[in-house]
Design a protein around this motif. Structure first.
Motif, PDB file in Angstrom:
ATOM      1  N   ASP A 158     -22.351 -13.718 -18.103  1.00 43.42           N
ATOM      2  CA  ASP A 158     -21.650 -12.577 -18.706  1.00 43.42           C
ATOM      3  C   ASP A 158     -21.032 -11.704 -17.620  1.00 43.42           C
ATOM      4  N   LEU A 159     -21.808 -11.435 -16.558  1.00 43.26           N
ATOM      5  CA  LEU A 159     -21.293 -10.611 -15.465  1.00 43.26           C
ATOM      6  C   LEU A 159     -20.127 -11.302 -14.770  1.00 43.26           C
ATOM      7  N   MET A 160     -20.250 -12.610 -14.530  1.00 49.57           N
ATOM      8  CA  MET A 160     -19.165 -13.358 -13.889  1.00 49.57           C
ATOM      9  C   MET A 160     -17.908 -13.329 -14.754  1.00 49.57           C
ATOM     10  N   LEU A 161     -18.073 -13.506 -16.063  1.00 49.89           N
ATOM     11  CA  LEU A 161     -16.909 -13.484 -16.954  1.00 49.89           C
ATOM     12  C   LEU A 161     -16.239 -12.108 -16.960  1.00 49.89           C
ATOM     13  N   LEU A 162     -17.048 -11.054 -16.911  1.00 46.61           N
ATOM     14  CA  LEU A 162     -16.473  -9.704 -16.836  1.00 46.61           C
ATOM     15  C   LEU A 162     -15.710  -9.512 -15.526  1.00 46.61           C
ATOM     16  N   ALA A 163     -16.278 -10.001 -14.420  1.00 42.97           N
ATOM     17  CA  ALA A 163     -15.607  -9.883 -13.114  1.00 42.97           C
ATOM     18  C   ALA A 163     -14.302 -10.672 -13.120  1.00 42.97           C
ATOM     19  N   ILE A 164     -14.322 -11.867 -13.675  1.00 45.86           N
ATOM     20  CA  ILE A 164     -13.107 -12.693 -13.740  1.00 45.86           C
ATOM     21  C   ILE A 164     -12.058 -12.016 -14.614  1.00 45.86           C
ATOM     22  N   ALA A 165     -12.484 -11.400 -15.712  1.00 49.10           N
ATOM     23  CA  ALA A 165     -11.537 -10.695 -16.577  1.00 49.10           C
ATOM     24  C   ALA A 165     -10.817  -9.595 -15.805  1.00 49.10           C
ATOM     25  N   VAL A 166     -11.548  -8.893 -14.918  1.00 46.52           N
ATOM     26  CA  VAL A 166     -10.926  -7.858 -14.089  1.00 46.52           C
ATOM     27  C   VAL A 166      -9.916  -8.480 -13.136  1.00 46.52           C
ATOM     28  N   SER A 167     -10.255  -9.646 -12.591  1.00 45.78           N
ATOM     29  CA  SER A 167      -9.372 -10.278 -11.607  1.00 45.78           C
ATOM     30  C   SER A 167      -8.053 -10.734 -12.220  1.00 45.78           C
ATOM     31  N   ALA A 211      -7.342 -18.813  -9.584  1.00 43.17           N
ATOM     32  CA  ALA A 211      -8.663 -19.261  -9.136  1.00 43.17           C
ATOM     33  C   ALA A 211      -9.118 -18.483  -7.904  1.00 43.17           C
ATOM     34  N   GLN A 212      -8.196 -18.183  -7.003  1.00 42.36           N
ATOM     35  CA  GLN A 212      -8.556 -17.397  -5.823  1.00 42.36           C
ATOM     36  C   GLN A 212      -8.936 -15.972  -6.223  1.00 42.36           C
ATOM     37  N   ALA A 241     -12.568 -14.197  -5.716  1.00 42.03           N
ATOM     38  CA  ALA A 241     -12.705 -12.889  -5.067  1.00 42.03           C
ATOM     39  C   ALA A 241     -13.533 -11.945  -5.936  1.00 42.03           C
ATOM     40  N   ALA A 242     -13.299 -11.959  -7.244  1.00 41.77           N
ATOM     41  CA  ALA A 242     -14.065 -11.108  -8.154  1.00 41.77           C
ATOM     42  C   ALA A 242     -15.536 -11.519  -8.168  1.00 41.77           C
ATOM     43  N   GLU A 243     -15.806 -12.817  -8.152  1.00 42.59           N
ATOM     44  CA  GLU A 243     -17.185 -13.302  -8.102  1.00 42.59           C
ATOM     45  C   GLU A 243     -17.852 -12.894  -6.789  1.00 42.59           C
ATOM     46  N   ALA A 244     -17.117 -12.986  -5.693  1.00 42.87           N
ATOM     47  CA  ALA A 244     -17.663 -12.587  -4.392  1.00 42.87           C
ATOM     48  C   ALA A 244     -17.976 -11.095  -4.384  1.00 42.87           C
ATOM     49  N   ASP A 254     -21.573  -9.452  -3.731  1.00 47.99           N
ATOM     50  CA  ASP A 254     -21.738  -8.486  -2.639  1.00 47.99           C
ATOM     51  C   ASP A 254     -22.292  -7.149  -3.116  1.00 47.99           C
ATOM     52  N   HIS A 255     -21.803  -6.685  -4.280  1.00 48.00           N
ATOM     53  CA  HIS A 255     -22.124  -5.335  -4.731  1.00 48.00           C
ATOM     54  C   HIS A 255     -23.094  -5.263  -5.899  1.00 48.00           C
ATOM     55  N   GLY A 256     -23.318  -6.382  -6.575  1.00 49.94           N
ATOM     56  CA  GLY A 256     -24.237  -6.365  -7.704  1.00 49.94           C
ATOM     57  C   GLY A 256     -23.682  -5.688  -8.926  1.00 49.94           C
ATOM     58  N   GLU A 257     -22.374  -5.527  -8.998  1.00 50.37           N
ATOM     59  CA  GLU A 257     -21.747  -4.894 -10.151  1.00 50.37           C
ATOM     60  C   GLU A 257     -20.356  -5.471 -10.368  1.00 50.37           C
ATOM     61  N   VAL A 258     -19.888  -5.351 -11.585  1.00 49.20           N
ATOM     62  CA  VAL A 258     -18.534  -5.785 -11.907  1.00 49.20           C
ATOM     63  C   VAL A 258     -17.570  -4.748 -11.346  1.00 49.20           C
ATOM     64  N   PRO A 259     -16.543  -5.192 -10.611  1.00 46.99           N
ATOM     65  CA  PRO A 259     -15.619  -4.221 -10.004  1.00 46.99           C
ATOM     66  C   PRO A 259     -14.629  -3.656 -11.014  1.00 46.99           C
TER      67      PRO A 259
END
Length: 166
Positions: free
Chosen positions: A105-114, A131-132, A136-139, A143-148
């Motif tokens: 869920d967190l990864m999907l939220l991060a990807i949605a931001v990207s 994909a890049q 970057a959003a996953e990284a 790194d930060h433990g939160e969705v950017p």
């Protein structure tokens, strides 16, 4: 047999070790039998139950049944993850006990931001692929433990990637 579930109030500044222990279920039968479970027994030294050390904010919930302790743990940890997903808190690290579903869920939220218009339009599609941006959003999440946010992701990319903004 007695069991404890660890609990404490939390916010974005709660230490990583305490978040890792948050909701942990521990069997204390042997320790209670030996009289080792409290501060009074250990004369101010580290204890298996709370308070574990001076100024400890952790508490323990005691249960006679392991299933009830596990249920309490699941409810406590789900509330924590709901707070993370809602953006109410931004922990410094993600706890090890987060299951794969929540991680996804967190990864999907991060990807949605990207892939938002603001982030996608900041870079040429000929130079930076979706994909890049996803990676970057996953990284950032790791790194930060939160969705950017969009701006946090763009700033992180500027610092960590050699991609040029349009």
């Amino acid at each position: 047999m007695p069991y404890v579930t660890f609990l404490q109030g939390y916010d974005s500044k709660t230490s990583a070790p305490n978040i890792q222990l948050f909701g942990e279920v521990y069997e204390v039968a042997g320790e209670l039998f030996e009289g080792r479970a409290s501060k009074s027994f250990c004369d101010g030294q580290t204890s298996i139950t709370t308070p574990r050390y001076a100024d400890d904010n952790m508490i323990t919930l005691f249960f006679q049944d392991e299933a009830m302790a596990v249920l309490a743990s699941e409810l406590i940890r789900q509330e924590y993850m709901d707070s993370v997903l809602a953006g109410t808190i931004s922990p410094s690290v993600l706890p090890y006990w987060i299951d794969d579903t929540i991680n996804m869920d967190l990864m999907l939220l991060a990807i949605a931001v990207s892939l938002t218009e603001e982030v996608r339009n900041a870079f040429s599609t000929a130079e930076v692929t979706d994909a890049q941006l996803n990676a970057a959003a996953e990284a950032y999440l790791l790194d930060h433990g939160e969705v950017p946010t969009e701006e946090e992701l763009l700033l992180w990319i500027e610092e960590n990637r050699s991609w040029q903004r349009i």
